[in-house]
Design a protein around this motif. Sequence first.
Motif, mmCIF file in Angstrom:
data_model
loop_
_atom_site.group_PDB
_atom_site.id
_atom_site.type_symbol
_atom_site.label_atom_id
_atom_site.label_comp_id
_atom_site.label_asym_id
_atom_site.label_seq_id
_atom_site.Cartn_x
_atom_site.Cartn_y
_atom_site.Cartn_z
ATOM 1 N N GLY A 694 25.089 20.334 -14.834
ATOM 2 C CA GLY A 694 26.367 20.222 -14.149
ATOM 3 C C GLY A 694 27.577 20.339 -15.040
ATOM 4 O O GLY A 694 28.696 20.080 -14.602
ATOM 5 N N LYS A 723 22.812 24.191 -13.501
ATOM 6 C CA LYS A 723 24.142 24.164 -12.866
ATOM 7 C C LYS A 723 25.268 24.191 -13.899
ATOM 8 O O LYS A 723 26.248 23.456 -13.802
ATOM 9 C CB LYS A 723 24.278 22.928 -11.971
ATOM 10 C CG LYS A 723 25.242 23.090 -10.818
ATOM 11 C CD LYS A 723 25.241 21.853 -9.945
ATOM 12 C CE LYS A 723 26.219 21.974 -8.796
ATOM 13 N NZ LYS A 723 25.861 23.006 -7.828
ATOM 14 N N GLU A 750 19.828 26.578 -10.870
ATOM 15 C CA GLU A 750 21.155 26.777 -10.281
ATOM 16 C C GLU A 750 22.126 27.515 -11.201
ATOM 17 O O GLU A 750 23.283 27.137 -11.331
ATOM 18 C CB GLU A 750 21.747 25.433 -9.846
ATOM 19 C CG GLU A 750 20.938 24.747 -8.762
ATOM 20 C CD GLU A 750 21.475 23.395 -8.379
ATOM 21 O OE1 GLU A 750 22.433 23.343 -7.613
ATOM 22 O OE2 GLU A 750 20.922 22.384 -8.862
ATOM 23 N N ASN A 751 21.646 28.553 -11.858
ATOM 24 C CA ASN A 751 22.504 29.461 -12.620
ATOM 25 C C ASN A 751 22.225 30.891 -12.159
ATOM 26 O O ASN A 751 21.070 31.263 -11.926
ATOM 27 C CB ASN A 751 22.224 29.354 -14.128
ATOM 28 C CG ASN A 751 22.777 28.067 -14.720
ATOM 29 O OD1 ASN A 751 23.984 27.854 -14.759
ATOM 30 N ND2 ASN A 751 21.878 27.190 -15.160
#
Length: 996
Positions: A694, A723, A750-751
């Motif tokens: 994140g 992320k 999540e990339n």
Amino acid sequence: MAASYFAEFGLLWYLEELRREEFWKFKELLNQEPAKLGLKPIPWAEIKRASKEDLANMLAERYSRKQAWEVTLSIFLQINRQDLWTKAKEEMESKPNPYKNRMKERFRLVWIQESNLPVPESFYKDSVGVEYSTLTRAAAEAPGPATVAMNGPEGCGKTTILRKVMLEWAEGTLWRDRYTYVFFLSVDELNRVVETSLAELLSKDWPESAESLEDALAHPEKILFIMDGFEELKFDLNVKTDACSDWRRRWPTPVLLSSLLQKSMLPGCSLVLGFGTRSMQSNRFLLKHPVLVGLQPFSEHHRKLYFFHFFDDTDEAMRAFSFVSNIPPLFVLCESPLVCWLVCTCVKWQLDRGESLCIDPETGTSLYVSFAATAFKAGRSDSLLQNRARMKSLCSLAAEGMWTQAFFFVQEDIGRNGISESDLLMWAGMRLLRRRGDGFTFNNRSLQEFCAALYYYLRQPREQQNTAIGTVAQMVAASMGHVHTHLSQVGGFLLGISTHRILNLLETSFGFVLSKAMKPEIIQSLKSLGQHEPDKGEVNFQRLFSALFETQDEDFVIKVMNFFEEIFINIEDTDQMVIASYCLKHCRSLKKLHLCINNVFPYDLSSPISEIQTIFFWRDLCSVFTNSRKFQVLKLDSCTLDDVSLGIICKALARPGCRIESLWCNFIYNFGKGLDFSKAILHSFHLKYLNLYGTSLSTGAVTYLCETLRYPACNVEELVLGKCDLPSEVSKDLACVLICNKLKSLSLIENALGDEGANVLCEGLKHSKCALQTLIVNFCCLTRVSCDYFSQTLPNNISLSTLDLGSNILGDEGVATLCEALKHQNCTLAELCLTSCYLTPACCKDIATALTCNESLKTLKLGNNEIKDAGVKQLCEALKHPKIQLQRLGLEMCQLTMACVEDLASALITCKSLKGLNLDWIVLDHDGVVKLCEALTHADCVLELLGLDKSVYEEESQMLLSSTEEKVSHLTIVHEPWLQEEYRMRGVVPLGSNLK
């Protein structure tokens, strides 16, 4: 307008004024008018033959007074009797409002007897002028129903303001044209009410001469509720049942109050609410679009004025103010009206007795000790035994009240705790108690909390204890936990009094000895808290730290902090950071620290603590990394840090004494870049796990990080960059790390790497020096093209054992390509995750073939795909194959029905390798559950873990599943069986988790 203000014969008088033809026209319109107003019509036959007196009685019987007058006035206009309409309106407006008169009398008395302002009203209005104006204007000018929430800490004057606005409305100087009725609810008085209706609550103050309550509530847009006392509520307003709307019906009190706040009941009404800091945090979610009004502390100017108003003698006022202003910590505390009153009262007593002025401002506890000691000197008798008994009775009342959440005491409560009438008068004279209606309350909540803590030091070991009052251990556990918020300050006082200095001061003032056994009891109780599992959340470290800070006893703090190996702390302002740093720097046994810090960096200009001091305290907090030789894990979650604070924490991590093994930095804006961070990674020789989930990283920051990871001195084995907004270009740097580094696990969840990024990574995976064992590429925008790259890689990589390709658009074609690689004899993959990859039954034949050829694959996750019954049938055939080695299979959310249960049951009996099966989020009918349980109880079934949510099944099926679980000793049936494992692999930290 209230028709009830007319005399009984009022309506008849107006009808008598009508001429014959007007009266007949009135009757004709009366046959139609009620329906227009939503009222039940009166039969025409009854209207037709009615006299004027009969008609007046008929209207009074059929409708409420207000409804009868609304119909009559409307008809007067239609028959051109404007004169009668005007006269009636004028009479209504000239009549007094009985309810308003009653409130005026009541709140004038409250203002005089209970508000207890030691200053002129003009000063009071000036000191709260901005807040008062904001609150009243927000309630008056809102275009629709208003919700105004005033909040502030204990003693800042919320109740006084709310009483003042109620009085001014009743006197006709406030909201005259906006609100016809204003109701004041002291919600703390509802603590003893189990069930009630709004009608019952309001009828207690409703005069008989007023219009009916139903008429008053018929227009909620003209109604305002003022509510105070939320800090003292016993019950939780976050009720699980639906809100209620019927104000006539009795409801459980939490439901009723919650419904009023949410405006499910009387949705058109307005609210003005007084919240303390804690109650605002816990109840704000109930409020719809509130206007927030925060009470500001006294300015220096208002503090000085307060002193000069409080003391009648100017010389005394000057002496008192000079004394306080020369003690900066005490002068700062006087920002609070409550503290200002405590200090002035204390000084006044000392001046009256001709004593030297003395108040200890070191902590909040010492301030209350100074007040209590001075008050006791002012009122004590000659007998020490009598003094002790009196004090213990008062403190017993306070403690019982805190445990039972009672803050208003009737005669029964007072007598039960041994307080006589003369004692009551004495305590009232000493400003500890004050009369309120038929009972008494402590002068403020904090005094009750202090006396409740003092009770434990006054009790005798062998005397009979009040069963409503918990033990020391119970008080420590309750006040330092997350549940009993009303006891938190009592725990703070309990620890604060325990110091040698405070006990001596009290004993000197009281003239009798206090219990010396308290401190060992407190220490033992805190030690027990330290032995609880940290992830159970039984310790609120913010409360514990505040209580320890109250003691300012370094040896005591060190001893207590050594009980805790894992700490979860959320810092939301500079004051909390100061308190946390004081405690953490004394830790010697800490292993894990989970920290969230906000509103401190960049430097908070509103804080009385300077920027240099803030940095100093932050360094103190970070010193725990080296002060504790056991320190291993740091979890930074959603922290707001600037460059200076980041530099300090990185340098602390890089110090030789730091032995950190695991570093989590989730959702931190500017972490993971710069020279200081690289040094922290390089110099932390024990660091094996690095998580930057994140945290947005630029291409340059990733390049710099990868260069650091490639150094021989770097020992990081697990890296989470989920992320992080990584573009596909960084894959080249990451591939270089795979070749040159000891890295064993990499999460890139999540990339947007895309197929191009996957291709570059696979080149690194093929290298002979690559040691990677786990690769997580969920939600990475991969397609079937990436499957080609991984298919070429798997037979050439002997280290990779776990590959998670979930939540990518791979499709059946992509999985078919992967299955070809799985069949290769050199493929050593042990776990493959293909959840949410847009798969259909068409791919299951390829998967089944691969399973029978691959002896390395032990875990296959296919959840959230449209596998359906047809696909599961093919997988079940593979599970029956003698060469199958699969141990765990995930089929959750795969749209399975009863049609595949027989195949599953047969496979469970036949397959000797399958230990875990996830069927979560799939609900079978009872016949399906029966077949499944028959297979689970079969002697040949070796399944140990079944993923299934029993709670969604009907009772009969639940009982059968539970019975099966009990019968098969090696079987566990649990909802979401592998969730924690997935969190750990992906590097996500669920709230309150104890991962890594």
